[in-house]
Design a protein around this motif. Sequence first.
Motif, PDB file in Angstrom:
ATOM      1  N   TRP A 132       0.831  -1.207   0.000  1.00 23.22           N
ATOM      2  CA  TRP A 132       0.000   0.000   0.000  1.00 23.22           C
ATOM      3  C   TRP A 132       0.871   1.265   0.000  1.00 23.22           C
ATOM      4  O   TRP A 132       0.622   2.198  -0.767  1.00 23.22           O
ATOM      5  N   THR A 133       1.899   1.265   0.833  1.00 20.11           N
ATOM      6  CA  THR A 133       2.767   2.445   0.962  1.00 20.11           C
ATOM      7  C   THR A 133       3.537   2.710  -0.327  1.00 20.11           C
ATOM      8  O   THR A 133       3.595   3.848  -0.809  1.00 20.11           O
ATOM      9  N   ILE A 134       4.127   1.660  -0.908  1.00 19.59           N
ATOM     10  CA  ILE A 134       4.907   1.833  -2.141  1.00 19.59           C
ATOM     11  C   ILE A 134       4.004   2.300  -3.277  1.00 19.59           C
ATOM     12  O   ILE A 134       4.382   3.166  -4.085  1.00 19.59           O
ATOM     13  N   ARG A 135       2.791   1.754  -3.352  1.00 21.03           N
ATOM     14  CA  ARG A 135       1.839   2.191  -4.380  1.00 21.03           C
ATOM     15  C   ARG A 135       1.537   3.675  -4.238  1.00 21.03           C
ATOM     16  O   ARG A 135       1.520   4.422  -5.227  1.00 21.03           O
ATOM     17  N   LYS A 136       1.275   4.132  -3.029  1.00 21.99           N
ATOM     18  CA  LYS A 136       1.003   5.559  -2.803  1.00 21.99           C
ATOM     19  C   LYS A 136       2.227   6.408  -3.140  1.00 21.99           C
ATOM     20  O   LYS A 136       2.098   7.496  -3.720  1.00 21.99           O
TER      21      LYS A 136
END
Length: 484
Positions: A138-142
């Motif tokens: 989730w963090t890398i996608r954001k």
Amino acid sequence: MLKKYNSIPIAAKATIWFIFCSVLQKCISLLTTPIFTRIMSPTQYGQFSIYNSWLQIFTIIATLRLNYAVFNKGMSKYKEDRDGYTSTMQSLTFMITLWMLTIYLFFRKQINEITELPTFIMVAMFTELLVTPAIDFWTIRKRYEYIYKPVVFRTLLMAFLNASIGIVAVLLAEEKGYARILTCILVNFCFGTALFYYNRKKGKIWFKKEYAIFALQFNLPLLLHYFSQYILDQFDRIMVQKMVSMAAAGIYSVAYNAGLLMKIVTQSINNALVPWQYDKLEKKQLKALDDALFLIYIFVAGCALFFALFAPEIMRLLADEKYYEAVYVIPPVAIGMVFSFMYTTFANVEFYYDQNKFTMYISMGGALLNIALNYVGIKVFGYIAAAYTTLFCYAVFALGHYIYMTISVKKALKINHVFNTMRLCILSLSVLLLGLAVIIFYEQIWIRHLMILIIGVIAYKKKDELFLALSDLQSVKKRKGQDK
């Protein structure tokens, strides 16, 4: 300053916030370290540190590091279905972790003897690993899409809860080391479960064979590289524990964690740079890539020297006198992060051209060298020598990746170099000599503070050039708009 901030592109704003957020997250950890070191004995603090070291090993085994380079690659390769790719990676890591948990339960006695951790801690670790990769995905996608506000909020909330609940638990518990471990697991599990459900719901699909095959084929050759990276980052603590004592590992870890604040800075910069670096390579704008990265190398080197100069003050803040002897660990760790950052940017080029197979040989060579030097260094000079052998191996790592990256680019583009070799050598030698020389002046406060002032003045004069380099990320913003 506010006017200038509002004028910069969203990609540059995201970069600034991601770096700020990561540093603040580590600062929260560091600010609570003086509390934990005073309410926990060195042996209890050593238990927590050694647990974190073993956690890194089992994370590699249980997730295959699918949240690293291959996930960034997939964000570009499957940009039309990023939700499906994210959901597939999450499902794949879940299944692998479940399988590894089953294997552990069969061989728990033997594994527990090696880790010196009880079964309930190990089972809790695997339970955490079932869902925590969802946080990274989730963090890398954001980050890839420069949506920084929810990432900042989530990161700081987790850091605050981790620290506050941990302090209360340690104060109330008799087994303080295990209490600290379990509170970290609890916070990570709660957030991981929520984001696991979110990613799954948004992805709509549970598993897509094409994505899984691509990820495994890309990442399996890199597993030895990731293990080697772990050995450089963490294995020295386990060797200190085995060769000296758990208490020595705790003392060493306090100073090492202070030096690793530099790693938070370098990782944050690298996470923000990956899309931009790929964009420059795609457009073959190699001169612009070289100039911007060299300026960022100087910035990272300046930060490392800054931390090294403040090492005595940092150690007095973090712990009482029984930990202070480890102050000499901070400079080599901080300088080592400069070389670590360099080799990650070189590796990004290798990954872009899919030249990742030889990477594991470079990494394994550096890791084996590190183990051998640690063994000799700890036996002859004591546990502090482990930090200096790690610095040397990071420099070897960077050199090896630079040579291999040059070969990869020559093979792909028929040119000899991406980076200016001479100025990189001069910068590397300068930061190495200056970083280790500051140790001589640890008792001369006025000399150290004068050196800090000089670094501050240089940074102020170079701020416009650094700002311009960050603004160059606007090209990625435009690229992102085209992707959408």
